[in-house]
Design an enzyme around this catalytic site. Sequence first.
Site, PDB file in Angstrom:
ATOM      1  N   ASP A 202      67.995  34.984  10.355  1.00  0.00           N
ATOM      2  CA  ASP A 202      69.586  34.835  10.134  1.00  0.00           C
ATOM      3  C   ASP A 202      70.279  36.157   9.857  1.00  0.00           C
ATOM      4  O   ASP A 202      71.475  36.243   9.640  1.00  0.00           O
ATOM      5  CB  ASP A 202      69.774  33.648   9.203  1.00  0.00           C
ATOM      6  CG  ASP A 202      69.199  34.040   7.992  1.00  0.00           C
ATOM      7  OD1 ASP A 202      68.716  35.162   7.543  1.00  0.00           O
ATOM      8  OD2 ASP A 202      68.603  33.200   7.075  1.00  0.00           O
TER       9      ASP A 202
ATOM     10  N   GLY B 179      60.750  30.731  -1.122  1.00  0.00           N
ATOM     11  CA  GLY B 179      61.313  29.930  -0.115  1.00  0.00           C
ATOM     12  C   GLY B 179      60.591  29.775   1.227  1.00  0.00           C
ATOM     13  O   GLY B 179      61.324  29.363   2.000  1.00  0.00           O
ATOM     14  N   THR B 180      59.146  29.638   1.064  1.00  0.00           N
ATOM     15  CA  THR B 180      58.612  29.347   2.264  1.00  0.00           C
ATOM     16  C   THR B 180      57.485  28.443   2.303  1.00  0.00           C
ATOM     17  O   THR B 180      56.693  28.505   0.986  1.00  0.00           O
ATOM     18  CB  THR B 180      57.888  30.793   3.026  1.00  0.00           C
ATOM     19  OG1 THR B 180      57.280  30.242   4.021  1.00  0.00           O
ATOM     20  CG2 THR B 180      57.289  31.454   2.161  1.00  0.00           C
TER      21      THR B 180
ATOM     22  N   ASN C 107      59.692  28.500  -5.573  1.00  0.00           N
ATOM     23  CA  ASN C 107      59.892  27.632  -4.542  1.00  0.00           C
ATOM     24  C   ASN C 107      59.719  26.138  -5.436  1.00  0.00           C
ATOM     25  O   ASN C 107      58.724  25.902  -6.258  1.00  0.00           O
ATOM     26  CB  ASN C 107      58.779  27.566  -3.510  1.00  0.00           C
ATOM     27  CG  ASN C 107      58.890  26.530  -2.218  1.00  0.00           C
ATOM     28  OD1 ASN C 107      59.405  25.438  -2.529  1.00  0.00           O
ATOM     29  ND2 ASN C 107      58.556  27.072  -0.995  1.00  0.00           N
TER      30      ASN C 107
ATOM     31  N   HIS D 138      59.736  36.997  12.657  1.00  0.00           N
ATOM     32  CA  HIS D 138      60.374  36.054  13.697  1.00  0.00           C
ATOM     33  C   HIS D 138      61.545  36.540  14.495  1.00  0.00           C
ATOM     34  O   HIS D 138      62.001  35.749  15.052  1.00  0.00           O
ATOM     35  CB  HIS D 138      60.466  34.595  13.141  1.00  0.00           C
ATOM     36  CG  HIS D 138      58.996  34.215  12.552  1.00  0.00           C
ATOM     37  ND1 HIS D 138      59.256  33.007  11.748  1.00  0.00           N
ATOM     38  CD2 HIS D 138      57.844  34.814  12.699  1.00  0.00           C
ATOM     39  CE1 HIS D 138      57.778  32.827  11.578  1.00  0.00           C
ATOM     40  NE2 HIS D 138      57.123  33.567  12.120  1.00  0.00           N
TER      41      HIS D 138
ATOM     42  N   GLN E 273      60.786  35.521   7.447  1.00  0.00           N
ATOM     43  CA  GLN E 273      60.474  34.487   8.468  1.00  0.00           C
ATOM     44  C   GLN E 273      61.953  34.123   9.188  1.00  0.00           C
ATOM     45  O   GLN E 273      61.844  33.508  10.193  1.00  0.00           O
ATOM     46  CB  GLN E 273      59.574  33.430   8.356  1.00  0.00           C
ATOM     47  CG  GLN E 273      58.167  33.770   7.855  1.00  0.00           C
ATOM     48  CD  GLN E 273      57.648  32.578   7.069  1.00  0.00           C
ATOM     49  OE1 GLN E 273      57.002  31.681   7.830  1.00  0.00           O
ATOM     50  NE2 GLN E 273      57.713  32.677   5.829  1.00  0.00           N
ATOM     51  N   ASN E 274      62.924  34.486   8.439  1.00  0.00           N
ATOM     52  CA  ASN E 274      64.087  34.157   8.608  1.00  0.00           C
ATOM     53  C   ASN E 274      64.700  34.955   9.919  1.00  0.00           C
ATOM     54  O   ASN E 274      64.500  36.147  10.207  1.00  0.00           O
ATOM     55  CB  ASN E 274      65.037  34.261   7.525  1.00  0.00           C
ATOM     56  CG  ASN E 274      64.623  33.216   6.238  1.00  0.00           C
ATOM     57  OD1 ASN E 274      63.798  32.266   6.680  1.00  0.00           O
ATOM     58  ND2 ASN E 274      64.868  33.576   5.080  1.00  0.00           N
TER      59      ASN E 274
ATOM     60  N   CYS F 125      71.753  37.935  32.197  1.00  0.00           N
ATOM     61  CA  CYS F 125      71.779  39.538  32.004  1.00  0.00           C
ATOM     62  C   CYS F 125      72.646  40.288  32.817  1.00  0.00           C
ATOM     63  O   CYS F 125      72.805  40.088  34.195  1.00  0.00           O
ATOM     64  CB  CYS F 125      70.320  40.141  32.149  1.00  0.00           C
ATOM     65  SG  CYS F 125      70.298  41.747  32.165  1.00  0.00           S
TER      66      CYS F 125
ATOM     67  N   CYS G 105      67.209  40.841  27.396  1.00  0.00           N
ATOM     68  CA  CYS G 105      66.924  40.053  28.860  1.00  0.00           C
ATOM     69  C   CYS G 105      65.480  39.678  28.670  1.00  0.00           C
ATOM     70  O   CYS G 105      64.389  40.196  28.305  1.00  0.00           O
ATOM     71  CB  CYS G 105      67.128  41.270  29.725  1.00  0.00           C
ATOM     72  SG  CYS G 105      66.681  40.563  31.365  1.00  0.00           S
TER      73      CYS G 105
HETATM   74  P1  OAD Z   1      60.283  25.602   5.824  1.00  0.00           P
HETATM   75  O1  OAD Z   1      61.589  25.009   6.216  1.00  0.00           O
HETATM   76  O2  OAD Z   1      59.021  25.209   6.282  1.00  0.00           O
HETATM   77  O3  OAD Z   1      60.051  25.705   4.085  1.00  0.00           O
HETATM   78  C1  OAD Z   1      61.289  25.871   3.235  1.00  0.00           C
HETATM   79  C2  OAD Z   1      60.745  26.245   2.036  1.00  0.00           C
HETATM   80  O4  OAD Z   1      61.775  26.287   1.236  1.00  0.00           O
HETATM   81  C3  OAD Z   1      60.065  24.984   1.432  1.00  0.00           C
HETATM   82  O5  OAD Z   1      58.917  25.138   0.999  1.00  0.00           O
HETATM   83  C4  OAD Z   1      61.128  24.330   0.489  1.00  0.00           C
HETATM   84  O6  OAD Z   1      60.670  23.698  -0.874  1.00  0.00           O
HETATM   85  C5  OAD Z   1      61.694  25.674   0.118  1.00  0.00           C
HETATM   86  N1  OAD Z   1      62.947  25.431  -0.451  1.00  0.00           N
HETATM   87  C6  OAD Z   1      64.188  24.755  -0.233  1.00  0.00           C
HETATM   88  N2  OAD Z   1      65.171  25.358  -1.040  1.00  0.00           N
HETATM   89  C7  OAD Z   1      64.882  26.121  -2.056  1.00  0.00           C
HETATM   90  C8  OAD Z   1      65.584  27.229  -2.717  1.00  0.00           C
HETATM   91  N3  OAD Z   1      66.906  26.933  -3.003  1.00  0.00           N
HETATM   92  N4  OAD Z   1      64.708  27.977  -3.157  1.00  0.00           N
HETATM   93  C9  OAD Z   1      63.763  28.497  -2.983  1.00  0.00           C
HETATM   94  N5  OAD Z   1      62.923  27.571  -2.001  1.00  0.00           N
HETATM   95  C10 OAD Z   1      63.458  26.575  -1.496  1.00  0.00           C
HETATM   96  O7  OAD Z   1      60.479  27.142   6.163  1.00  0.00           O
HETATM   97  P2  OAD Z   1      59.671  28.372   6.467  1.00  0.00           P
HETATM   98  O8  OAD Z   1      58.514  28.241   5.482  1.00  0.00           O
HETATM   99  O9  OAD Z   1      60.619  29.574   6.646  1.00  0.00           O
HETATM  100  O10 OAD Z   1      58.706  29.589  12.675  1.00  0.00           O
HETATM  101  O11 OAD Z   1      59.149  28.093   7.870  1.00  0.00           O
HETATM  102  C11 OAD Z   1      58.360  28.940   8.495  1.00  0.00           C
HETATM  103  C12 OAD Z   1      58.472  28.885   9.941  1.00  0.00           C
HETATM  104  O12 OAD Z   1      57.962  27.594  10.551  1.00  0.00           O
HETATM  105  C13 OAD Z   1      59.658  29.092  10.630  1.00  0.00           C
HETATM  106  O13 OAD Z   1      60.123  30.757  10.529  1.00  0.00           O
HETATM  107  C14 OAD Z   1      59.613  28.812  12.031  1.00  0.00           C
HETATM  108  C15 OAD Z   1      58.925  27.482  11.540  1.00  0.00           C
HETATM  109  O14 OAD Z   1      57.692  27.041  12.428  1.00  0.00           O
HETATM  110  C16 OAD Z   1      58.963  29.983  14.013  1.00  0.00           C
HETATM  111  O15 OAD Z   1      60.020  29.401  14.463  1.00  0.00           O
HETATM  112  C17 OAD Z   1      58.011  30.903  14.512  1.00  0.00           C
END
Ligand code: OAD
Length: 254
Positions: free
Chosen positions: A110, A197-198, A223, A125, A107-108, A156, A133
Site C-alpha cells: 500500500d 501485524g503479520t 500483534n 511484495h 509485506q504490504n 502498455c 509492462c
Molecule cells: P495477514 O492478513 O495474514 O495477517 C495480519 C495480521 O495482523 C494478523 O496476525 C492479525 O492478528 C494482525 N493484526 C490485525 N489487526 C492488527 C492491528 N491493529 N495491529 C497489529 N496487528 C494486527 O497479513 P500478512 O501477515 O501481512 O502475500 O500476510 C502476509 C502475506 O500473505 C501477504 O503479503 C500476502 C499473503 O499471502 C502475497 O500476496 C505474496
Amino acid sequence: MADDVQAVGRLLKKARRVLFITGAGVSAESGIPTFRGLGAAFANGMTEEGIPFETVLSGPTFQRRPELSWKYFFLLKQATQGKQPNPAHHAMAALQSPQRQVWIATQNIDGLHHLAGSKRVIELHGTMKRLLCSDSECDYSAEADTFQDLPLLPRCPKCQAVLRPDIVLYEEMLPEAALERYALEQSKGFDLLFSVGTTSIFHYVIEPIFNAARAGIPTVEINPDETSVSDLVQFRFPAPAGITLQRILEATKG
Ligand code: OAD
C-alpha cells in the site's frame, strides 16, 4: 505491559540499527482489510468465479487469464487507494534519527510506510503504486495513484503487452533488488528487531526473528493474535500496533 514498553523504549534509545518486519495488521488501522480479512470476504476464500482468491492473484493465472487477475487488481487497488498512514506508520517513521537507522521490511503493497516518511523501506511484495509492462523486454513503468481511468485490461503504451501492478503474485519470486537489500542489511546486523501485524507465514519474515532470538538479540512482537514467532520473541505485546508503537515512541523520549 507498561514495564515492557519502558524496557523496549530503553533498548531503542541505545539501538543504532533497528528492523521492523511489517504485515497487513499495520495498515488495519488505516482502514485497509488484512490479507486474511480480505480473503474471508469471499465465501470460503472463493471468488465468484469459484476460483480461490490466491489462484486469481497468481502468476500462472495472470499469464493465462490476465483479465481475470485484473478484476481483482482493481479490487485490491480500491482497498488501498486514498488511505492514509496511521499512528503505527508514524511512530516507525518518527523513530528514525541520525544516530538510529530504522529499516522496514514490509509485506504490504500500500505504500503507507513511504507516505509516513520512512526512508529505508524494503517492499518485499512490491507496490500497488506502480504499473509495469508484463513483457520483461519492455522497460515501461508508471506511477499510479489510482486505477480509475484504466480499461478492464490495461495495455502498455510502448509495446501493447498487458500491464500489471508492480506486486509479487502468488507463485512468483520476490523482487531481486529488494531481496538483495534485505540480505545485505541483515548481514550488517540489527540491535533490535520487531515483528508487527503479520501472521509470519513466510520463511523470510520468520528467519530474522528466529536468528536474532537464537543470538540473544532482543526481539519484539506486536500483534493481538498469536503467530508463529510469538514463542520466539523476548517482548510480546498482544495489542494493536498504533497505540503500542506510540507508547514505545513516548518511552524513548523520557
Ligand atoms: P495477514 O492478513 O495474514 O495477517 C495480519 C495480521 O495482523 C494478523 O496476525 C492479525 O492478528 C494482525 N493484526 C490485525 N489487526 C492488527 C492491528 N491493529 N495491529 C497489529 N496487528 C494486527 O497479513 P500478512 O501477515 O501481512 O502475500 O500476510 C502476509 C502475506 O500473505 C501477504 O503479503 C500476502 C499473503 O499471502 C502475497 O500476496 C505474496
